[in-house]
Design a protein around this motif. Structure first.
Motif, PDB file in Angstrom:
ATOM      1  N   ALA A 117       0.798  -1.231   0.000  1.00  8.34           N
ATOM      2  CA  ALA A 117       0.000   0.000   0.000  1.00  8.34           C
ATOM      3  C   ALA A 117       0.834   1.286   0.000  1.00  8.34           C
ATOM      4  N   PRO A 118       1.899   1.413   0.791  1.00  8.55           N
ATOM      5  CA  PRO A 118       2.628   2.689   0.791  1.00  8.55           C
ATOM      6  C   PRO A 118       3.656   2.828  -0.340  1.00  8.55           C
ATOM      7  N   ILE A 119       3.783   1.823  -1.170  1.00  5.77           N
ATOM      8  CA  ILE A 119       4.804   1.846  -2.225  1.00  5.77           C
ATOM      9  C   ILE A 119       4.254   2.555  -3.459  1.00  5.77           C
ATOM     10  N   ARG A 120       5.093   3.390  -4.066  1.00  3.93           N
ATOM     11  CA  ARG A 120       4.692   4.114  -5.274  1.00  3.93           C
ATOM     12  C   ARG A 120       5.853   4.124  -6.255  1.00  3.93           C
ATOM     13  N   ALA A 121       5.549   4.421  -7.487  1.00  7.93           N
ATOM     14  CA  ALA A 121       6.585   4.557  -8.505  1.00  7.93           C
ATOM     15  C   ALA A 121       7.264   5.906  -8.321  1.00  7.93           C
ATOM     16  N   LEU A 122       8.560   5.943  -8.559  1.00  6.56           N
ATOM     17  CA  LEU A 122       9.297   7.195  -8.474  1.00  6.56           C
ATOM     18  C   LEU A 122       9.027   8.048  -9.696  1.00  6.56           C
ATOM     19  N   ASP A 123       8.946   9.350  -9.483  1.00 10.98           N
ATOM     20  CA  ASP A 123       8.820  10.269 -10.605  1.00 10.98           C
ATOM     21  C   ASP A 123      10.168  10.348 -11.319  1.00 10.98           C
ATOM     22  N   ALA A 124      10.141  10.791 -12.568  1.00 11.70           N
ATOM     23  CA  ALA A 124      11.376  10.893 -13.349  1.00 11.70           C
ATOM     24  C   ALA A 124      12.375  11.776 -12.612  1.00 11.70           C
ATOM     25  N   GLY A 125      13.589  11.293 -12.443  1.00 10.30           N
ATOM     26  CA  GLY A 125      14.649  12.049 -11.792  1.00 10.30           C
ATOM     27  C   GLY A 125      14.622  11.980 -10.273  1.00 10.30           C
TER      28      GLY A 125
END
Length: 185
Positions: A117-125
């Motif tokens: 649940a708390p995991i997200r994809a990193l934004d570019a850079g």
């Protein structure tokens, strides 16, 4: 199956057949390409798999209840002319294991979804934020678990283990094996 009309055994069989085809299609889609691309999608899939597992519990229980009703009413026979009770009892026991395993599976999928649940994809850079202190602590634990065995066992093995048994010493009752029963022939 949204129509309010009566359901038939054929409808039920068709849905069960579609279920495994849907899982096969899900397996192909998650593998890719492109496969899963966002942790949020994986979270949703895990949640749905948990719900599906819990619903399999209900399906197994309902099949078991149906067979019990039919057996109790005397409406079940056996193709070989045998008593249907042993076969239905075997089905009952197997379905009991299925419900336990499906419930465990659902709980495992739910736990996986909760952890994700708390995991997200990193934004570019964007740089990953790793807890450097936790990483160092894990490394220390790993090193501590791989210490030489002689730290745990400073005495030679011969000093620690008893010598060979003396045949003259009687065996204590807890080490005696019971006599083997004879099998009828």
């Amino acid at each position: 199956m949204n129509d309010p009309g009566p359901r038939t055994d054929e409808d039920i069989e068709r849905l069960a057949g579609e279920l495994h085809e849907r899982v096969r299609a899900l397996n192909q889609l998650t593998q890719g390409p492109p496969g899963l691309t966002a942790p949020g999608a994986a979270y949703t899939v895990l949640g749905n798999l948990a719900q599906t597992s819990f619903r399999l519990v209900q399906a197994a229980e309902q099949i078991d209840a149906f067979l019990t009703r039919e057996l109790d009413a005397g409406r079940l026979g056996h193709d070989r002319g045998d008593d249907p009770v042993p076969a239905v009892t075997t089905v009952h026991n197997a379905l009991g294991r299925c419900t336990e395993q499906a419930a465990d599976l659902g709980d495992s999928f739910r736990k996986a979804a909760s952890a994700l649940a708390p995991i997200r994809a990193l934004d570019a850079g964007e740089e990953p934020t790793l807890d450097r202190h936790a990483a160092a602590s894990l490394k220390e634990q790993e090193v501590a678990q791989i210490r030489p065995a002689n730290e745990d066992f400073p005495n030679p093995i011969g000093d620690v283990l008893p010598g060979p048994p003396n045949p003259a010493d009687p065996l204590p009752p807890e080490l005696r094996s019971p006599p083997h029963p004879r099998r009828g022939r």
